[in-house]
Design an enzyme around this catalytic site. Structure first.
Site, PDB file in Angstrom:
ATOM      1  N   GLU A   1       2.879   0.542   3.383  1.00 35.73           N
ATOM      2  CA  GLU A   1       2.417  -0.485   4.321  1.00 35.73           C
ATOM      3  C   GLU A   1       2.405  -1.826   3.579  1.00 35.73           C
ATOM      4  O   GLU A   1       1.728  -1.956   2.554  1.00 35.73           O
ATOM      5  CB  GLU A   1       0.995  -0.171   4.812  1.00 35.73           C
ATOM      6  CG  GLU A   1       0.913   1.057   5.713  1.00 35.73           C
ATOM      7  CD  GLU A   1      -0.523   1.445   6.090  1.00 35.73           C
ATOM      8  OE1 GLU A   1      -0.727   1.917   7.203  1.00 35.73           O
ATOM      9  OE2 GLU A   1      -1.439   1.279   5.248  1.00 35.73           O
ATOM     10  N   HIS A  47       0.834  -1.204   0.000  1.00 30.42           N
ATOM     11  CA  HIS A  47       0.000   0.000   0.000  1.00 30.42           C
ATOM     12  C   HIS A  47       0.867   1.252   0.000  1.00 30.42           C
ATOM     13  O   HIS A  47       1.478   1.593   1.011  1.00 30.42           O
ATOM     14  CB  HIS A  47      -0.924  -0.032   1.233  1.00 30.42           C
ATOM     15  CG  HIS A  47      -1.853   1.123   1.308  1.00 30.42           C
ATOM     16  ND1 HIS A  47      -2.147   1.783   2.480  1.00 30.42           N
ATOM     17  CD2 HIS A  47      -2.552   1.772   0.342  1.00 30.42           C
ATOM     18  CE1 HIS A  47      -2.989   2.762   2.240  1.00 30.42           C
ATOM     19  NE2 HIS A  47      -3.251   2.781   0.953  1.00 30.42           N
TER      20      HIS A  47
HETATM   21  N1  LIG Z   1      -6.256   7.969  -3.991  1.00 34.26           N
HETATM   22  C1  LIG Z   1      -5.471   7.697  -2.981  1.00 34.26           C
HETATM   23  O1  LIG Z   1      -5.087   8.594  -2.211  1.00 34.26           O
HETATM   24  C2  LIG Z   1      -4.992   6.278  -2.743  1.00 34.26           C
HETATM   25  C3  LIG Z   1      -3.880   6.064  -1.916  1.00 34.26           C
HETATM   26  C4  LIG Z   1      -3.407   4.759  -1.723  1.00 34.26           C
HETATM   27  C5  LIG Z   1      -4.062   3.684  -2.322  1.00 34.26           C
HETATM   28  N2  LIG Z   1      -5.159   3.930  -3.104  1.00 34.26           N
HETATM   29  C6  LIG Z   1      -5.815   2.765  -3.718  1.00 34.26           C
HETATM   30  O2  LIG Z   1      -5.350   2.663  -5.060  1.00 34.26           O
HETATM   31  C7  LIG Z   1      -6.384   2.084  -5.875  1.00 34.26           C
HETATM   32  C8  LIG Z   1      -6.672   3.009  -7.052  1.00 34.26           C
HETATM   33  O3  LIG Z   1      -7.074   4.270  -6.557  1.00 34.26           O
HETATM   34  P1  LIG Z   1      -6.853   5.632  -7.391  1.00 34.26           P
HETATM   35  O4  LIG Z   1      -6.883   6.739  -6.380  1.00 34.26           O
HETATM   36  O5  LIG Z   1      -5.690   5.498  -8.327  1.00 34.26           O
HETATM   37  O6  LIG Z   1      -8.231   5.666  -8.214  1.00 34.26           O
HETATM   38  P2  LIG Z   1      -8.581   6.375  -9.613  1.00 34.26           P
HETATM   39  O7  LIG Z   1     -10.035   6.610  -9.587  1.00 34.26           O
HETATM   40  O8  LIG Z   1      -7.655   7.525  -9.868  1.00 34.26           O
HETATM   41  O9  LIG Z   1      -8.200   5.229 -10.679  1.00 34.26           O
HETATM   42  C9  LIG Z   1      -8.910   4.017 -10.724  1.00 34.26           C
HETATM   43  C10 LIG Z   1      -8.407   3.153 -11.871  1.00 34.26           C
HETATM   44  O10 LIG Z   1      -9.224   1.970 -11.895  1.00 34.26           O
HETATM   45  C11 LIG Z   1      -9.629   1.734 -13.227  1.00 34.26           C
HETATM   46  N3  LIG Z   1     -10.914   1.022 -13.185  1.00 34.26           N
HETATM   47  C12 LIG Z   1     -12.130   1.506 -12.834  1.00 34.26           C
HETATM   48  N4  LIG Z   1     -13.059   0.543 -12.942  1.00 34.26           N
HETATM   49  C13 LIG Z   1     -12.409  -0.571 -13.337  1.00 34.26           C
HETATM   50  C14 LIG Z   1     -12.816  -1.887 -13.647  1.00 34.26           C
HETATM   51  N5  LIG Z   1     -14.110  -2.250 -13.549  1.00 34.26           N
HETATM   52  N6  LIG Z   1     -11.870  -2.789 -14.043  1.00 34.26           N
HETATM   53  C15 LIG Z   1     -10.567  -2.431 -14.148  1.00 34.26           C
HETATM   54  N7  LIG Z   1     -10.125  -1.183 -13.895  1.00 34.26           N
HETATM   55  C16 LIG Z   1     -11.036  -0.277 -13.495  1.00 34.26           C
HETATM   56  C17 LIG Z   1      -9.772   3.124 -13.822  1.00 34.26           C
HETATM   57  O11 LIG Z   1      -9.752   3.044 -15.232  1.00 34.26           O
HETATM   58  C18 LIG Z   1      -8.518   3.794 -13.246  1.00 34.26           C
HETATM   59  O12 LIG Z   1      -7.383   3.425 -14.010  1.00 34.26           O
HETATM   60  C19 LIG Z   1      -7.590   1.865  -4.940  1.00 34.26           C
HETATM   61  O13 LIG Z   1      -7.567   0.546  -4.473  1.00 34.26           O
HETATM   62  C20 LIG Z   1      -7.329   2.846  -3.807  1.00 34.26           C
HETATM   63  O14 LIG Z   1      -7.930   2.473  -2.594  1.00 34.26           O
HETATM   64  C21 LIG Z   1      -5.611   5.193  -3.350  1.00 34.26           C
END
Ligand SMILES: NC(=O)c1ccc[n+]([C@@H]2O[C@H](COP(=O)([O-])OP(=O)(O)OC[C@H]3O[C@@H](n4cnc5c(N)ncnc54)[C@H](O)[C@@H]3O)[C@@H](O)[C@H]2O)c1
Length: 283
Positions: A153, A141
């Site tokens: 993490e 993470h």
């Molecule tokens: N935003 C944050 O601060 C943060 C920090 C650490 C971890 N995360 C985790 O990282 C992951 C992604 O978050 P993010 O902030 O990059 O989100 P985001 O909304 O910026 O991106 C999401 C991605 O998922 C893809 N996606 C959406 N629906 C999908 C599907 N049905 N099948 C395959 N791909 C699909 C989208 O095309 C995009 O590339 C999540 O699990 C989130 O919890 C986020």
């Protein structure tokens, strides 16, 4: 324990992009896979834009730019991650979507390849159990923005082997991060402690105690936080924040984790924060 020399990143959102940059900067080959080729290419273009700026500011050289970009492959084909030593899934925070993806990864990724998730809160063991290699599944993470934030993490589901966890910790260190190991509990360390605070900040604003600008100013000046809770929610993404709170509430039933109505309504309205150019603040 073999060192990781190639990494697949699934997802081209905020975190997928950041992860691709971190891994390529660490000298490791990266395959960035998105559902659309254009989105995968956009990740490379945005990393390049950052590198060009860094060169202008004297913080990088043309040789470094070429080396970093040379390590990144963009694709819309899941099979392109088949030979990766480690695949990190970083798609939307939705257990059903992630489970389906892990089932596909099981078929595609070479035997011995580690399958990791960048989930903020979801149970890693549930992803492990849709594969035939649960001992090779863990959470890795990263924090947002991944290139700037020091912490990783490493999440240990009860199914993971010691070797998988050791390899993940070493990989995070190779990426220049401070790695901590944590059990597979919703929110791990940081989000389990952070999100009641963010949720209660929105509640305080709903109750009219102070304006959001005043709450942000107060928490920056009073606690020495680099940004206030509303600016941070906009950076994280309100949809991701809501998904994190819902997962925490589902696991612990603590009222501090029950998302305040405003957050849910803003997500329904498509006000997702910086990524949609409108959240608590306009962008
Ligand atoms: N935003 C944050 O601060 C943060 C920090 C650490 C971890 N995360 C985790 O990282 C992951 C992604 O978050 P993010 O902030 O990059 O989100 P985001 O909304 O910026 O991106 C999401 C991605 O998922 C893809 N996606 C959406 N629906 C999908 C599907 N049905 N099948 C395959 N791909 C699909 C989208 O095309 C995009 O590339 C999540 O699990 C989130 O919890 C986020």
């Amino acid at each position: 324990m073999a060192a990781i020399s190639s990494v697949g990143i699934l997802g081209s959102g905020i975190m997928g992009s950041g992860l691709a940059e971190v891994v390529a900067r660490a000298g490791i080959d990266v395959v960035v896979r998105s559902r659309s080729r254009a989105a995968a290419d956009a990740v490379v273009a945005s990393i390049d834009k950052g590198l060009v700026k860094a060169i202008e500011r004297g913080r990088a050289t043309e040789d470094e730019r070429a080396a970093i970009l040379g390590r990144i492959t963009a694709t819309d084909h899941l099979g392109a991650v088949a030979d990766c030593d480690l695949v990190i899934e970083s798609v939307v925070e939705d257990l059903g979507v992630k489970r389906a993806l892990f089932a596909e990864l099981e078929e595609v990724v070479k035997p011995g390849g580690i399958l990791a998730t960048n989930t903020s809160t979801l149970p890693v063991v549930e992803l492990a159990m849709v594969t035939k290699r649960p001992e090779l599944v863990c959470g890795i993470h990263f924090f947002n923005p991944a290139p700037a934030m020091k912490l990783v993490e490493v999440v240990r589901p009860i199914t993971a082997s010691d070797e998988t966890i050791a390899t993940a910790l070493e990989f995070a260190t190779t990426c220049g991060k401070d790695a901590v190991e944590v059990k597979d509990r919703a929110g791990f360390i940081v989000n389990a402690l952070l999100f009641p605070y963010l949720n209660n900040a929105v509640r305080m604003w709903e109750q009219g105690t102070a304006s959001m600008e005043s709450i942000d100013t107060a928490m920056k000046g009073g606690c020495n936080f680099p940004m206030g809770p509303f600016a941070l929610l906009d950076l994280v993404g309100l949809d991701t924040s809501l998904a994190i709170l819902d997962a925490l509430y589902e696991e612990f039933r603590d009222p501090n984790y029950a998302a305040v109505p405003t957050l849910r309504r803003m997500v329904a309205a498509g006000h997702l924060g910086r990524k949609s150019k409108r959240g608590f603040y306009p962008y």
